[in-house]
Design an enzyme around this catalytic site. Structure first.
Site, PDB file in Angstrom:
ATOM      1  N   ALA A  10       0.820  -1.210   0.000  1.00 41.14           N
ATOM      2  CA  ALA A  10       0.000   0.000   0.000  1.00 41.14           C
ATOM      3  C   ALA A  10       0.854   1.260   0.000  1.00 41.14           C
ATOM      4  O   ALA A  10       0.484   2.277   0.594  1.00 41.14           O
ATOM      5  CB  ALA A  10      -0.935  -0.005   1.219  1.00 41.14           C
ATOM      6  N   TRP A  13       3.065   3.698  -5.217  1.00 38.56           N
ATOM      7  CA  TRP A  13       2.815   3.084  -6.519  1.00 38.56           C
ATOM      8  C   TRP A  13       1.744   1.999  -6.405  1.00 38.56           C
ATOM      9  O   TRP A  13       0.894   1.879  -7.272  1.00 38.56           O
ATOM     10  CB  TRP A  13       4.112   2.559  -7.090  1.00 38.56           C
ATOM     11  CG  TRP A  13       4.091   2.060  -8.506  1.00 38.56           C
ATOM     12  CD1 TRP A  13       4.872   1.075  -9.005  1.00 38.56           C
ATOM     13  CD2 TRP A  13       3.297   2.510  -9.628  1.00 38.56           C
ATOM     14  NE1 TRP A  13       4.622   0.878 -10.355  1.00 38.56           N
ATOM     15  CE2 TRP A  13       3.663   1.755 -10.760  1.00 38.56           C
ATOM     16  CE3 TRP A  13       2.313   3.488  -9.775  1.00 38.56           C
ATOM     17  CZ2 TRP A  13       3.076   1.924 -12.017  1.00 38.56           C
ATOM     18  CZ3 TRP A  13       1.726   3.663 -11.038  1.00 38.56           C
ATOM     19  CH2 TRP A  13       2.105   2.896 -12.126  1.00 38.56           C
ATOM     20  N   ARG A  33       0.235  -3.652   5.086  1.00 38.24           N
ATOM     21  CA  ARG A  33       0.958  -4.315   6.169  1.00 38.24           C
ATOM     22  C   ARG A  33       0.310  -4.021   7.522  1.00 38.24           C
ATOM     23  O   ARG A  33       0.273  -4.877   8.403  1.00 38.24           O
ATOM     24  CB  ARG A  33       2.424  -3.861   6.168  1.00 38.24           C
ATOM     25  CG  ARG A  33       3.308  -4.518   7.201  1.00 38.24           C
ATOM     26  CD  ARG A  33       4.766  -4.140   6.972  1.00 38.24           C
ATOM     27  NE  ARG A  33       4.958  -2.701   6.900  1.00 38.24           N
ATOM     28  CZ  ARG A  33       5.093  -1.906   7.964  1.00 38.24           C
ATOM     29  NH1 ARG A  33       5.050  -2.424   9.184  1.00 38.24           N
ATOM     30  NH2 ARG A  33       5.285  -0.607   7.812  1.00 38.24           N
ATOM     31  N   TYR A  50       0.142   7.350   2.147  1.00 41.96           N
ATOM     32  CA  TYR A  50       0.647   7.622   0.804  1.00 41.96           C
ATOM     33  C   TYR A  50      -0.473   8.157  -0.074  1.00 41.96           C
ATOM     34  O   TYR A  50      -1.574   7.617  -0.091  1.00 41.96           O
ATOM     35  CB  TYR A  50       1.222   6.348   0.178  1.00 41.96           C
ATOM     36  CG  TYR A  50       2.420   5.798   0.920  1.00 41.96           C
ATOM     37  CD1 TYR A  50       3.706   6.275   0.669  1.00 41.96           C
ATOM     38  CD2 TYR A  50       2.267   4.801   1.875  1.00 41.96           C
ATOM     39  CE1 TYR A  50       4.809   5.777   1.353  1.00 41.96           C
ATOM     40  CE2 TYR A  50       3.364   4.293   2.567  1.00 41.96           C
ATOM     41  CZ  TYR A  50       4.628   4.791   2.296  1.00 41.96           C
ATOM     42  OH  TYR A  50       5.710   4.301   2.980  1.00 41.96           O
ATOM     43  N   LYS A 107      11.346  -2.334  -8.772  1.00 42.73           N
ATOM     44  CA  LYS A 107      12.496  -1.969  -9.594  1.00 42.73           C
ATOM     45  C   LYS A 107      13.758  -2.083  -8.745  1.00 42.73           C
ATOM     46  O   LYS A 107      14.165  -1.116  -8.095  1.00 42.73           O
ATOM     47  CB  LYS A 107      12.322  -0.556 -10.156  1.00 42.73           C
ATOM     48  CG  LYS A 107      11.098  -0.434 -11.082  1.00 42.73           C
ATOM     49  CD  LYS A 107      10.866   0.983 -11.545  1.00 42.73           C
ATOM     50  CE  LYS A 107       9.667   1.054 -12.484  1.00 42.73           C
ATOM     51  NZ  LYS A 107       9.392   2.432 -12.941  1.00 42.73           N
ATOM     52  N   GLY A 137       8.690   1.546 -16.486  1.00 42.55           N
ATOM     53  CA  GLY A 137       8.571   2.774 -17.263  1.00 42.55           C
ATOM     54  C   GLY A 137       8.545   3.987 -16.358  1.00 42.55           C
ATOM     55  O   GLY A 137       8.743   3.879 -15.145  1.00 42.55           O
ATOM     56  N   LYS A 192      18.251   2.607 -13.294  1.00 41.54           N
ATOM     57  CA  LYS A 192      17.907   4.039 -13.319  1.00 41.54           C
ATOM     58  C   LYS A 192      17.810   4.596 -11.899  1.00 41.54           C
ATOM     59  O   LYS A 192      18.053   5.790 -11.677  1.00 41.54           O
ATOM     60  CB  LYS A 192      16.612   4.278 -14.103  1.00 41.54           C
ATOM     61  CG  LYS A 192      15.352   3.652 -13.517  1.00 41.54           C
ATOM     62  CD  LYS A 192      14.600   4.554 -12.573  1.00 41.54           C
ATOM     63  CE  LYS A 192      13.408   3.838 -11.960  1.00 41.54           C
ATOM     64  NZ  LYS A 192      12.659   4.692 -11.018  1.00 41.54           N
ATOM     65  N   ASP A 245      12.103   5.967 -18.298  1.00 40.47           N
ATOM     66  CA  ASP A 245      12.137   5.861 -16.846  1.00 40.47           C
ATOM     67  C   ASP A 245      13.306   6.647 -16.271  1.00 40.47           C
ATOM     68  O   ASP A 245      13.197   7.289 -15.217  1.00 40.47           O
ATOM     69  CB  ASP A 245      12.238   4.386 -16.458  1.00 40.47           C
ATOM     70  CG  ASP A 245      11.685   4.103 -15.068  1.00 40.47           C
ATOM     71  OD1 ASP A 245      11.194   5.038 -14.410  1.00 40.47           O
ATOM     72  OD2 ASP A 245      11.723   2.939 -14.649  1.00 40.47           O
TER      73      ASP A 245
END
Length: 335
Positions: A10, A13, A33, A50, A107, A137, A192, A245
């Site tokens: 949660a 993103w 969580r 968030y 990522k 992306g 990245k 990205d």
């Protein structure tokens, strides 16, 4: 479409991705969580930790019980910190439906094993690689949550599953493209983060556009070199999961790795930067794993090496700049 979708995680993103799925017509259960966050989402339709300004669609609900979220889910979206994925999946795998598609939003590269996230999923969940789909992306969550036009890449080896995920997240504000280069898409997303740390460090040190352009382009060259060594298609790095990205993560103040790097560039320690940002900067740990992966394959990644030294060996950023600029002159070759 049949079957609900579970979003495990949660954070920013994960929360934005739940909105995307719901806007595309899917019923979504977010696993949080902490049960208090799940309760807040159910009662107020907002995530208090968030993107609190985002009101989630009615199709979204939440639970603190991972088994409840996963049970019967056609798509299981994984959006947890990359270094916790293996441990979480060891507990969650037993609840997966036999043909569920696992979607990775993460990522990073796993420390110790240097596994990409799709490889960790295959091992920890004991599924075949064709069941894993990667989304990568330029995915800055606040902008997507605000429905600003964006695009992303859906990568997998099973075209039926990539098409399913593509149709499940296509909205008026998000345009997903499919790709079969899982290696390239995952490496683009992982490396990245490391380059964005370097970009943030350079920005805080007062360097201008020439320096920042150098870091992005040479950072992309590092990424492509490693990708090709691992079997990726070099063209992938010219697309959304590569250059796209990288540009977003380096240029946007919304990007947590760039912001983390700025704290380091102003002289903060790793611990001070962590306290100031209060979010996971995947590039910090990925710098170690990417460096190890590059060394194992004989690939030079000088920017990554210096970021690792700044983050984990306490190197002064100005000395890191000197080390980069004093390297032996060579051709600009992409072979």
């Amino acid at each position: 479409m049949s079957g609900h979708v579970a979003v495990l995680g949660a954070g920013s993103w994960g929360t934005a991705f739940a909105k995307i799925l719901a806007d595309a017509g899917r019923d979504v259960t977010i696993w949080a969580r902490r049960e208090s966050v799940a309760e807040a989402i159910r009662s107020t339709r907002r995530n208090p930790d968030y993107l609190p300004e985002l009101r989630l669609p009615e199709r979204v609900t939440a639970t603190g019980d991972a088994a409840k979220a996963i049970s019967g889910a056609e798509l299981v979206v994984l959006s947890v910190p990359s270094q916790t994925l293996r441990g979480n999946l060891a507990e969650w795998a037993v609840h997966l439906a036999p043909d569920a598609t696992l979607v990775s939003l993460m990522k990073g590269i796993e420390l110790g094993t240097t596994r990409r996230m799709s490889e960790v999923i295959v091992e920890a969940a004991r599924v075949t690689p064709d069941r894993v789909v990667v989304v990568s992306g330029p995915n800055l969550a606040p902008e997507i949550a605000a429905e600003q036009p964006a695009a992303t890449v859906v990568a997998g080896t099973d075209s039926r599953r990539t098409a399913l995920v593509q149709s499940s997240i296509r909205t008026s504000y998000l345009r997903p493209y499919t790709n079969d280069d899982v290696i390239g898409c995952e490496l683009g997303g992982a490396v990245k983060n490391v380059i964005a740390l370097a970009y943030g460090i350079a920005t805080a040190m007062g360097f201008g556009d020439n320096t920042r352009a150098m870091l992005m382009t040479r950072g992309l060259a590092e990424t492509a070199r490693l990708g090709v060594a691992l079997g990726a298609d070099p063209i992938t790095f010219a697309g959304l999961a590569g250059m796209g990205d990288l540009v977003a993560s380096c240029s946007s103040p919304l990007a947590r790795n760039r912001t983390f790097g700025e704290h380091l560039g102003r002289g903060a320690t790793l611990e001070q930067a962590q306290r100031a940002t209060r979010q996971t900067a995947e590039g910090v740990k990925s710098a170690l794993a990417v460096r190890d992966l590059a060394r194992a394959h004989g690939v030079e990644m000088p920017i990554t090496e210096q970021v690792e030294r700044i983050c984990h060996e306490g190197m002064n950023p100005r000395l890191a700049v000197d080390a980069l600029m004093s390297r032996t002159a060579k051709p600009e070759s992409y072979e």
